[in-house]
Design an enzyme around this catalytic site. Sequence first.
Site, mmCIF file in Angstrom:
data_model
loop_
_atom_site.group_PDB
_atom_site.id
_atom_site.type_symbol
_atom_site.label_atom_id
_atom_site.label_comp_id
_atom_site.label_asym_id
_atom_site.label_seq_id
_atom_site.Cartn_x
_atom_site.Cartn_y
_atom_site.Cartn_z
ATOM 1 N N GLY A 154 -12.571 -21.796 -1.352
ATOM 2 C CA GLY A 154 -13.837 -21.357 -1.949
ATOM 3 C C GLY A 154 -15.021 -21.375 -1.003
ATOM 4 O O GLY A 154 -16.139 -21.706 -1.414
ATOM 5 N N GLY A 192 3.388 6.448 7.856
ATOM 6 C CA GLY A 192 4.787 6.573 7.457
ATOM 7 C C GLY A 192 5.657 5.464 7.999
ATOM 8 O O GLY A 192 6.752 5.223 7.492
ATOM 9 N N ASN A 193 5.194 4.765 9.064
ATOM 10 C CA ASN A 193 5.905 3.586 9.553
ATOM 11 C C ASN A 193 5.699 2.381 8.647
ATOM 12 O O ASN A 193 6.460 1.401 8.722
ATOM 13 C CB ASN A 193 5.440 3.197 10.958
ATOM 14 C CG ASN A 193 6.141 3.963 12.060
ATOM 15 O OD1 ASN A 193 5.542 4.793 12.739
ATOM 16 N ND2 ASN A 193 7.427 3.699 12.234
ATOM 17 N N SER A 194 4.663 2.418 7.817
ATOM 18 C CA SER A 194 4.329 1.265 6.985
ATOM 19 C C SER A 194 5.526 0.802 6.164
ATOM 20 O O SER A 194 6.175 1.599 5.488
ATOM 21 C CB SER A 194 3.186 1.614 6.034
ATOM 22 O OG SER A 194 1.987 1.794 6.736
ATOM 23 N N ASP A 236 0.191 -7.867 1.915
ATOM 24 C CA ASP A 236 0.537 -6.437 1.872
ATOM 25 C C ASP A 236 2.055 -6.244 1.810
ATOM 26 O O ASP A 236 2.606 -5.369 2.466
ATOM 27 C CB ASP A 236 -0.052 -5.685 3.067
ATOM 28 C CG ASP A 236 -0.122 -4.173 2.818
ATOM 29 O OD1 ASP A 236 0.268 -3.745 1.719
ATOM 30 O OD2 ASP A 236 -0.547 -3.435 3.735
ATOM 31 N N HIS A 279 0.819 -1.215 0.000
ATOM 32 C CA HIS A 279 0.000 0.000 0.000
ATOM 33 C C HIS A 279 0.858 1.273 0.000
ATOM 34 O O HIS A 279 0.353 2.356 -0.273
ATOM 35 C CB HIS A 279 -0.998 0.005 1.171
ATOM 36 C CG HIS A 279 -0.412 0.223 2.526
ATOM 37 N ND1 HIS A 279 -0.189 -0.807 3.414
ATOM 38 C CD2 HIS A 279 -0.014 1.351 3.161
ATOM 39 C CE1 HIS A 279 0.310 -0.321 4.539
ATOM 40 N NE2 HIS A 279 0.428 0.992 4.404
#
Length: 415
Positions: free
Chosen positions: A305, A247-249, A164, A134
Amino acid sequence: MTAVRRRARLVLILTIVIAASGCSLPGWAGITRELLLEPPRATATPIPTPTPAPAVVSPTEAPSASVADPEEALLTALYERVRPAVVSVQVVRPIEGLLIPRGEGQEEGDGIFQRGQGSGMIIDPDGTVVTNIHVVEGAQRVEVTLWDGTILPAEVIGRDPDSDIAVLRIERGDIALQTVELGDSDALRVGQRALAIGNPFGWQGTLTVGIVSGLGRTLQLGHMSERVSGRFSIPEMIQTDAAINFGNSGGPLLDAQGRVIGVNTAMNSTSGVSGGVGFAVPINTVKRVLPDLIATGTYRYPWLGITGTDLRPVHREAMALDVPRGAIIDAVTPNGPADRAGLRGSTETVEQFGERIGIGGDVIVAIDDRPVRQFDDLLIHLVRTKRPGDTVQLIVVRDGAEQEVTVTLGERPSN
């Protein structure tokens, strides 16, 4: 008689507002700082009194400045060792479909762009960087700032929205790069020290300290799929009270030895700043997907599924089940792996306190001879041990009786 000086207080408030969803939004950033001048203390005119004989007091030496607190020494040494392997990731991405006047943070050109930023970590000397997807999603330009201020272009070479995680390659030239050491997130215990290094609100190289607050958290942060009418989940996430902010991401979550145990990814906050509940993708998840992301740019997940939930007392009562724990199937995706194997979703609903609850579906109590106590057990087993095309053996309870069902797993749909 006492004369008291009037207290003087000077307050300087500086407000700056920054940030965005794991990155910063155009030209805004937030910090409020208050500077207080220490007020003079009250003074008094003493009343003369007889002077007593002076007491003899031996002076106490102040602690030597060279004797550091052990924890302080640990933190500073750890920071100095790991900090050069943590980078700031800056991106420029287009803003589409919005009527926004051009302003600060927007690039000149035919379109309108916004700048964003996050964190990352160097994992090999060739310039491979791990960050969050992200942070770089939709970016037309990606740059990496090293600890010494050197800015280098970078390319996104791998993306996995269901962990992610994104992988970058720095164009490093002849620059020698320092790398992080990867730890073992399976060995973590709640209460262990946890430290985050990153760039919250753009403040590069920030260290925050806390503990591992929880393990095994499941967050719906994967990609949205129309076929399953929902978003896929990331299991086994690490919860920490080390401050995780915008901003730590993409930056590292470390143990007390400076080994990476997770990739800082999200925070649970109603205010937009850390509330002491942050989340990191476990490093063992990263190690599992990393080879494929470097080699092919993607990672293929197995897919059963079904959608479902943990078995609850309302299910047991409505279905007259003598099953203490399990995962009950709510819905089966048409023509998906479970549907082709004959698994059954809920057939009716009951209402409890205003909530409609599906009942009648198969209850999964084991997978590949492993007990299933909750729905997360299924997800974790599939993600950790299976790939598309593999088979699983399920034990399900249907109409009060156990059945064994073999399912050939598919690949998670991309949309």
